[in-house]
Design an enzyme around this catalytic site. Structure first.
Site, mmCIF file in Angstrom:
data_model
loop_
_atom_site.group_PDB
_atom_site.id
_atom_site.type_symbol
_atom_site.label_atom_id
_atom_site.label_comp_id
_atom_site.label_asym_id
_atom_site.label_seq_id
_atom_site.Cartn_x
_atom_site.Cartn_y
_atom_site.Cartn_z
ATOM 1 N N HIS A 105 -9.584 1.843 4.918
ATOM 2 C CA HIS A 105 -8.185 1.739 5.615
ATOM 3 C C HIS A 105 -8.409 2.839 6.789
ATOM 4 O O HIS A 105 -9.168 3.815 6.659
ATOM 5 C CB HIS A 105 -7.024 2.443 4.496
ATOM 6 C CG HIS A 105 -5.545 2.290 5.313
ATOM 7 N ND1 HIS A 105 -5.544 3.500 6.128
ATOM 8 C CD2 HIS A 105 -4.677 1.470 5.081
ATOM 9 C CE1 HIS A 105 -4.243 3.066 6.652
ATOM 10 N NE2 HIS A 105 -3.737 1.885 5.917
ATOM 11 N N GLY A 165 2.511 2.331 10.709
ATOM 12 C CA GLY A 165 3.443 3.677 10.704
ATOM 13 C C GLY A 165 4.246 3.868 11.743
ATOM 14 O O GLY A 165 5.061 4.965 11.782
ATOM 15 N N GLU A 212 -5.512 -4.481 10.729
ATOM 16 C CA GLU A 212 -4.691 -3.418 10.740
ATOM 17 C C GLU A 212 -4.741 -2.582 11.977
ATOM 18 O O GLU A 212 -5.440 -1.488 11.970
ATOM 19 C CB GLU A 212 -4.578 -2.530 9.595
ATOM 20 C CG GLU A 212 -4.478 -3.104 8.460
ATOM 21 C CD GLU A 212 -3.706 -2.114 7.316
ATOM 22 O OE1 GLU A 212 -2.601 -2.534 6.965
ATOM 23 O OE2 GLU A 212 -4.255 -1.246 7.241
ATOM 24 N N ASN A 229 0.906 -1.200 -0.014
ATOM 25 C CA ASN A 229 0.067 0.247 0.127
ATOM 26 C C ASN A 229 1.071 1.175 0.019
ATOM 27 O O ASN A 229 1.542 1.474 0.941
ATOM 28 C CB ASN A 229 -0.996 0.088 1.195
ATOM 29 C CG ASN A 229 -1.499 1.233 1.345
ATOM 30 O OD1 ASN A 229 -1.608 2.191 0.683
ATOM 31 N ND2 ASN A 229 -2.276 1.521 2.727
ATOM 32 N N TRP A 230 1.092 1.765 -1.298
ATOM 33 C CA TRP A 230 2.023 3.165 -1.332
ATOM 34 C C TRP A 230 1.457 4.308 -0.632
ATOM 35 O O TRP A 230 2.131 5.337 -0.544
ATOM 36 C CB TRP A 230 2.196 3.138 -2.910
ATOM 37 C CG TRP A 230 3.221 2.226 -3.202
ATOM 38 C CD1 TRP A 230 3.940 1.106 -2.521
ATOM 39 C CD2 TRP A 230 3.938 2.271 -4.518
ATOM 40 N NE1 TRP A 230 4.681 0.569 -3.383
ATOM 41 C CE2 TRP A 230 4.768 1.312 -4.756
ATOM 42 C CE3 TRP A 230 3.797 3.193 -5.673
ATOM 43 C CZ2 TRP A 230 5.547 0.859 -5.932
ATOM 44 C CZ3 TRP A 230 4.307 3.008 -6.871
ATOM 45 C CH2 TRP A 230 5.290 1.809 -6.797
ATOM 46 N N LYS A 231 0.248 4.256 -0.360
ATOM 47 C CA LYS A 231 -0.428 5.597 0.405
ATOM 48 C C LYS A 231 -0.078 6.652 -0.822
ATOM 49 O O LYS A 231 -0.259 6.594 -2.118
ATOM 50 C CB LYS A 231 0.088 5.666 1.641
ATOM 51 C CG LYS A 231 0.059 4.630 2.590
ATOM 52 C CD LYS A 231 0.227 4.742 4.044
ATOM 53 C CE LYS A 231 -0.105 3.743 4.733
ATOM 54 N NZ LYS A 231 0.030 3.854 6.335
ATOM 55 N N GLU A 255 -6.704 5.134 7.812
ATOM 56 C CA GLU A 255 -6.685 6.560 7.442
ATOM 57 C C GLU A 255 -8.001 7.309 6.645
ATOM 58 O O GLU A 255 -8.098 8.294 7.010
ATOM 59 C CB GLU A 255 -5.263 6.677 6.647
ATOM 60 C CG GLU A 255 -4.088 6.491 7.116
ATOM 61 C CD GLU A 255 -2.928 5.793 6.656
ATOM 62 O OE1 GLU A 255 -2.880 5.987 5.563
ATOM 63 O OE2 GLU A 255 -2.074 5.313 7.261
ATOM 64 N N SER A 281 3.357 -1.989 10.415
ATOM 65 C CA SER A 281 4.795 -2.132 10.528
ATOM 66 C C SER A 281 5.179 -3.621 10.169
ATOM 67 O O SER A 281 6.337 -4.009 10.828
ATOM 68 C CB SER A 281 4.954 -1.773 11.958
ATOM 69 O OG SER A 281 4.541 -0.490 11.894
ATOM 70 N N GLY A 323 2.652 -1.051 4.197
ATOM 71 C CA GLY A 323 2.911 0.374 3.912
ATOM 72 C C GLY A 323 4.376 0.547 3.556
ATOM 73 O O GLY A 323 4.839 0.521 2.476
ATOM 74 N N GLY A 324 4.812 1.136 4.467
ATOM 75 C CA GLY A 324 6.484 1.833 4.539
ATOM 76 C C GLY A 324 7.389 1.003 3.798
ATOM 77 O O GLY A 324 7.913 1.248 2.888
HETATM 78 P P1 PGA Z 1 2.857 0.343 7.616
HETATM 79 O O1 PGA Z 1 1.324 0.570 6.999
HETATM 80 O O2 PGA Z 1 3.302 -1.005 7.049
HETATM 81 O O3 PGA Z 1 3.443 1.379 7.251
HETATM 82 O O4 PGA Z 1 2.422 0.267 9.169
HETATM 83 C C1 PGA Z 1 0.407 -0.236 6.752
HETATM 84 C C2 PGA Z 1 -0.798 0.302 6.300
HETATM 85 O O5 PGA Z 1 -1.208 1.377 6.436
HETATM 86 O O6 PGA Z 1 -1.516 -0.630 5.376
#
Ligand code: PGA
Length: 253
Positions: free
Chosen positions: A97, A175, A169, A9-11, A99, A215, A236-237
């Site tokens: 998600h 993050g 999640e 997930n590149w956001k 966010e 994470s 994500g990251g």
């Molecule tokens: P993260 O994000 O791996 O950077 O914690 C995961 C996500 O938000 O899907």
């Protein structure tokens, strides 16, 4: 046996040039990827979907989006409908998600519409659930996840429900560098599977893929992904860097 899924997930990160560099790096790894038993998906930002779809097809990745409109085609300025995503070959899309839920005020009601739009356009929804730190501290995580599933997904009939993927999640892990322990994640996945079993059937629960996100990175993925209830990762990251994403993919074999 459920096929594992590793989804990046590149956001809201990366330019077009960086996107092309990332896919070029994976093209060079094509022969190494051919032995991978997992499915791999990348959820890239909207502007890069068309080029990422073509690049993903070449290397055998699923093409993913991070969001879609709750509406169909129509007078909804700025929205991207599931039908549009389908028309460019998108296979899979994140819904709900944390966010989107917290920053963009998406409710379970909105998410129900998004799931319906995706399913009717043959795109697999990856429906996200997860509790806050406060909820975990107060030991409210199970009741909260149950409410997210009840309000967001459990209106679906069995045939529709069978087509989607769930991602657990925990918000406190996203993050932050602080992942859920493999045992914490496995416990929640087991809990979710039991809810599905009660609502639908043990067979449907058994075939439903539940991803862990928060994470996940090369240093902890093996432990997390080896748990029997964890069917993959939403990353994500660590998906932004081709090398670290590749290390996570490799850890499956
Ligand atoms: P993260 O994000 O791996 O950077 O914690 C995961 C996500 O938000 O899907």
């Amino acid at each position: 046996m459920r096929t594992k899924l590793i989804a990046g997930n590149w956001k809201s990160y990366k330019t077009l040039a960086e996107t092309e560099q990332f896919f070029a790096a994976f093209e060079n790894l094509r022969s190494e990827l051919s032995s991978c038993t997992a499915e791999i998906a990348l959820m890239v930002p909207f502007p890069y979907l068309v080029s990422a779809e073509a690049a993903s097809k070449k290397i055998g990745f699923l093409s993913g989006a991070q969001n879609c409109s709750a509406f169909g085609m129509g007078a909804y300025t700025g929205e991207v409908s599931a039908a549009m995503l389908s028309s460019i070959g998108i296979n899979i899309c994140i819904v709900g998600h944390s966010e989107r839920r917290t920053i963009f005020n998406e409710t379970n009601e909105t998410l129900r519409s998004k799931v319906s739009e995706l399913l009717s356009n043959n795109i697999t929804p990856v429906f996200c659930v997860g509790e806050s730190l406060e909820q975990r501290t107060n030991e409210e995580q199970f009741i909260f996840i149950a409410s997210q599933l009840n309000e967001g997904l459990f209106h679906l009939d069995a045939a529709s429900f069978s087509k989607l993927i769930i991602a657990y999640e925990p918000i406190w892990a996203i993050g932050t560098g602080l992942n859920a322990t493999p045992e914490q994640a496995n416990e929640m996945h087991q809990y979710i599977r039991n809810l599905i079993s009660k609502k639908y059937s043990p067979e449907i629960a058994n075939q439903c893929r539940i991803l862990y996100g928060g994470s996940m990175k090369p240093s902890n993925c093996k432990e997390l992904l080896s748990m029997n209830e964890i069917d993959g990762g939403l990353i994500g990251g660590a998906s932004l860097d081709a090398d670290s994403f590749f290390q996570i993919i490799k850890s499956i074999n």
